[in-house]
Design a protein around this motif. Structure first.
Motif, short mmCIF file in Angstrom:
data_model
loop_
_atom_site.label_atom_id
_atom_site.label_comp_id
_atom_site.label_asym_id
_atom_site.label_seq_id
_atom_site.Cartn_x
_atom_site.Cartn_y
_atom_site.Cartn_z
N UNK A 27 0.83 -1.20 0.00
CA UNK A 27 0.00 0.00 0.00
C UNK A 27 0.86 1.26 0.00
N UNK A 28 1.95 1.24 0.74
CA UNK A 28 2.87 2.37 0.74
C UNK A 28 3.34 2.66 -0.69
N UNK A 29 3.68 1.62 -1.43
CA UNK A 29 4.13 1.81 -2.80
C UNK A 29 3.05 2.39 -3.69
N UNK A 30 1.82 1.94 -3.50
CA UNK A 30 0.71 2.45 -4.31
C UNK A 30 0.43 3.92 -4.00
N UNK A 31 0.51 4.28 -2.73
CA UNK A 31 0.30 5.68 -2.37
C UNK A 31 1.46 6.55 -2.83
N UNK A 32 2.67 6.01 -2.76
CA UNK A 32 3.83 6.75 -3.27
C UNK A 32 3.64 7.07 -4.75
N UNK A 33 3.22 6.09 -5.52
CA UNK A 33 3.01 6.29 -6.95
C UNK A 33 1.97 7.37 -7.21
N UNK A 34 0.90 7.33 -6.44
CA UNK A 34 -0.16 8.31 -6.62
C UNK A 34 0.37 9.73 -6.39
N UNK A 35 1.14 9.88 -5.33
CA UNK A 35 1.65 11.21 -5.01
C UNK A 35 2.75 11.65 -5.96
N UNK A 36 3.58 10.70 -6.41
CA UNK A 36 4.63 11.05 -7.37
C UNK A 36 4.02 11.61 -8.65
#
Length: 202
Positions: A27-36
């Motif tokens: 989930x951290x990776x998915x949220x990181x992608x969204x914010x990037x």
């Protein structure tokens, strides 16, 4: 399912929270992608069926204007007592009647970790209508759902049911969820993360 969740929180039997911890890195990776992709500031986010608020607090920590919605009072009591909960907001409400819960239009991110797949058909339609109506033109819906399992589990949702109900959204990505922290009965339900973007007519 609301009655079942109310009883579970009352007796302290919440295995889905342990499962969420097991899949936290994904989930951290998915949220990181969204914010990037969005840059800063990220905007407004709504955690649908937020439970005890771990994901809502994480969204707030990341700079989102985060709101958690759930219809189980005891779950929200736990959410409001979490470290960092003062950065987020929590409201007692029904995910199929988001307007009544005070959710305003212009939401950039809807996060659903296991809520949609427990709803009946009528509730899914109301849910889809609500998130579509309240979404910004550039909104993302990040949704975790598993297919139907055995025993006393939520009814589950197939990929076709997710995309068919959320006709106002375009599926842009899909990946298998990390099942390492899930109880054995859930590991065979093929949980998936769906990333959908608001479909706006040209």
């Amino acid at each position: 399912m609301s009655l079942g969740y109310r009883m579970a929180y009352r007796i302290g039997l919440t295995p889905w929270e342990g499962a969420a911890q097991g899949g936290s890195e994904q989930l951290v990776g998915l949220l990181d992608r969204e914010q990037d992709e969005r840059g800063a500031p990220p905007g407004r986010a709504v955690d649908l069926g937020c439970g005890s608020g771990a994901h809502t607090v994480e969204l707030a920590r990341r700079g989102w204007d985060a709101l958690g919605v759930d219809d189980v009072p005891r779950a929200l009591e736990r959410a409001r007592s979490r470290p960092g909960a003062d950065r987020a907001r929590f409201v007692l409400g029904d995910v199929t009647r988001l307007d009544e819960a005070g959710v305003e239009p212009g939401v950039e991110l809807f996060l659903d970790i296991g809520c949609f797949h427990g709803l009946d058909d009528a509730a899914r339609t109301a849910y889809a209508d609500g998130v579509t109506r309240l979404a910004s033109p550039t909104a993302t819906l990040l949704l975790l759902a598993f297919t139907r399992g055995r025993g006393p589990l939520p009814r589950g949702a197939s990929a076709d049911q997710v995309t068919g109900c959320l006709a106002g959204w375009e599926l842009v990505d899909r990946e298998a969820a990390d099942v390492s922290g899930m109880p054995a009965p859930l590991r065979s339900t093929a949980p998936q993360f769906y990333r959908l973007r608001r479909r706006v007519a040209a």
